[in-house]
Design a protein around this motif. Sequence first.
Motif, PDB file in Angstrom:
ATOM      1  N   ARG A  15       0.830  -1.205   0.000  1.00  0.00           N
ATOM      2  CA  ARG A  15       0.000   0.000   0.000  1.00  0.00           C
ATOM      3  C   ARG A  15       0.868   1.261   0.000  1.00  0.00           C
ATOM      4  NH1 ARG A  15      -4.992   0.220   0.478  1.00  0.00           N
ATOM      5  NH2 ARG A  15      -5.256  -1.774   1.514  1.00  0.00           N
ATOM      6  N   GLN A  16       1.913   1.275   0.808  1.00  0.00           N
ATOM      7  CA  GLN A  16       2.800   2.446   0.851  1.00  0.00           C
ATOM      8  C   GLN A  16       3.541   2.628  -0.473  1.00  0.00           C
ATOM      9  OE1 GLN A  16       4.950   1.098   4.293  1.00  0.00           O
ATOM     10  NE2 GLN A  16       3.891   2.530   5.669  1.00  0.00           N
ATOM     11  N   ALA A  18       2.503   1.646  -3.408  1.00  0.00           N
ATOM     12  CA  ALA A  18       1.507   2.109  -4.375  1.00  0.00           C
ATOM     13  C   ALA A  18       1.253   3.601  -4.198  1.00  0.00           C
ATOM     14  CB  ALA A  18       0.208   1.325  -4.214  1.00  0.00           C
ATOM     15  N   ARG A  19       1.084   4.033  -2.965  1.00  0.00           N
ATOM     16  CA  ARG A  19       0.805   5.447  -2.703  1.00  0.00           C
ATOM     17  C   ARG A  19       1.975   6.319  -3.165  1.00  0.00           C
ATOM     18  NH1 ARG A  19       0.126   5.492   2.752  1.00  0.00           N
ATOM     19  NH2 ARG A  19      -1.893   4.527   2.457  1.00  0.00           N
ATOM     20  N   GLN A  20       3.192   5.917  -2.823  1.00  0.00           N
ATOM     21  CA  GLN A  20       4.359   6.721  -3.206  1.00  0.00           C
ATOM     22  C   GLN A  20       4.620   6.674  -4.711  1.00  0.00           C
ATOM     23  OE1 GLN A  20       7.934   6.592  -0.905  1.00  0.00           O
ATOM     24  NE2 GLN A  20       6.825   6.159   0.994  1.00  0.00           N
ATOM     25  N   GLY A  21       4.213   5.585  -5.350  1.00  0.00           N
ATOM     26  CA  GLY A  21       4.377   5.464  -6.793  1.00  0.00           C
ATOM     27  C   GLY A  21       3.206   6.010  -7.581  1.00  0.00           C
ATOM     28  N   ASP A  22       2.193   6.506  -6.879  1.00  0.00           N
ATOM     29  CA  ASP A  22       0.994   7.079  -7.496  1.00  0.00           C
ATOM     30  C   ASP A  22       0.277   6.085  -8.407  1.00  0.00           C
ATOM     31  OD1 ASP A  22      -0.847   9.140  -7.730  1.00  0.00           O
ATOM     32  OD2 ASP A  22       0.113   9.970  -9.515  1.00  0.00           O
ATOM     33  N   VAL A  23       0.163   4.853  -7.918  1.00  0.00           N
ATOM     34  CA  VAL A  23      -0.582   3.801  -8.613  1.00  0.00           C
ATOM     35  C   VAL A  23      -1.484   3.117  -7.593  1.00  0.00           C
ATOM     36  CG1 VAL A  23       1.237   3.391 -10.340  1.00  0.00           C
ATOM     37  CG2 VAL A  23       1.207   2.030  -8.239  1.00  0.00           C
ATOM     38  N   THR A  24      -2.320   2.219  -8.082  1.00  0.00           N
ATOM     39  CA  THR A  24      -3.180   1.476  -7.162  1.00  0.00           C
ATOM     40  C   THR A  24      -2.451   0.245  -6.639  1.00  0.00           C
ATOM     41  OG1 THR A  24      -4.139   0.066  -8.870  1.00  0.00           O
ATOM     42  CG2 THR A  24      -5.225   2.196  -8.472  1.00  0.00           C
ATOM     43  N   HIS A  59       8.778   3.650 -10.757  1.00  0.00           N
ATOM     44  CA  HIS A  59       8.820   4.881 -11.558  1.00  0.00           C
ATOM     45  C   HIS A  59       9.341   4.596 -12.969  1.00  0.00           C
ATOM     46  CE1 HIS A  59       7.515   7.655  -8.516  1.00  0.00           C
ATOM     47  NE2 HIS A  59       8.465   7.297  -7.681  1.00  0.00           N
ATOM     48  N   ARG A  62       6.490   2.989 -15.004  1.00  0.00           N
ATOM     49  CA  ARG A  62       5.464   3.964 -15.387  1.00  0.00           C
ATOM     50  C   ARG A  62       5.976   4.901 -16.482  1.00  0.00           C
ATOM     51  NH1 ARG A  62       0.782   2.234 -14.394  1.00  0.00           N
ATOM     52  NH2 ARG A  62      -0.053   4.309 -14.170  1.00  0.00           N
ATOM     53  N   GLN A  66       4.482   5.353 -20.275  1.00  0.00           N
ATOM     54  CA  GLN A  66       4.125   6.653 -20.841  1.00  0.00           C
ATOM     55  C   GLN A  66       4.799   6.872 -22.195  1.00  0.00           C
ATOM     56  OE1 GLN A  66       5.142   9.356 -17.690  1.00  0.00           O
ATOM     57  NE2 GLN A  66       3.220   9.022 -16.604  1.00  0.00           N
TER      58      GLN A  66
END
Length: 170
Positions: A15-16, A18-24, A59, A62, A66
């Motif tokens: 969860r942490q 995911a939050r820091q990586g800005d994903v679910t 990162h 992602r 992109q």
Amino acid sequence: MTVTDKAVPPLMTVRQLARQGDVTVHVVRNYLRRGLLQAARHTESGYQLFSASELQRLHFIRTAQQLGFTLAEIEEIIRHSLLRHSPCPFVRDIIRRRLDDTRQQLDNLLAMHARMEHAVHAWSSLPDSIPTGNDVCALIESVAAAEGGGFVRSTPRRLLGRRPTQENLP
């Protein structure tokens, strides 16, 4: 303070991360299943813990997405890297091919945009109508007719809010 006393960054839960990586959380778990991310260790209760290097890897993934890389291609890039082979030729080749595909998609989108603008302009002067027979939508059918794929009207079209009379039948 000695070299060994340096503070080690704390490990993160799924969860942490995911939050820091800005994903679910689902994205992180998908990457774990695919082998794109790996837990640094597991707690006694089975929680996976991740280091800052996995956040950096997240990162990277992602950013590659992109740029248009698929997860399968990213897996291959990472595999090259882990084998200490340069993934750069592979990456360049994919991007070159993807540029051609993207240009074609962009051309198609620009053509669709032009058709949409033309349709909006043309439709502003057309009345609303109730479909009859094989008709579905007079607006869309008017575009098909204007582009040469015209449809033959098999039944008269009634105008919305008006009862059909001899005066308003085509």
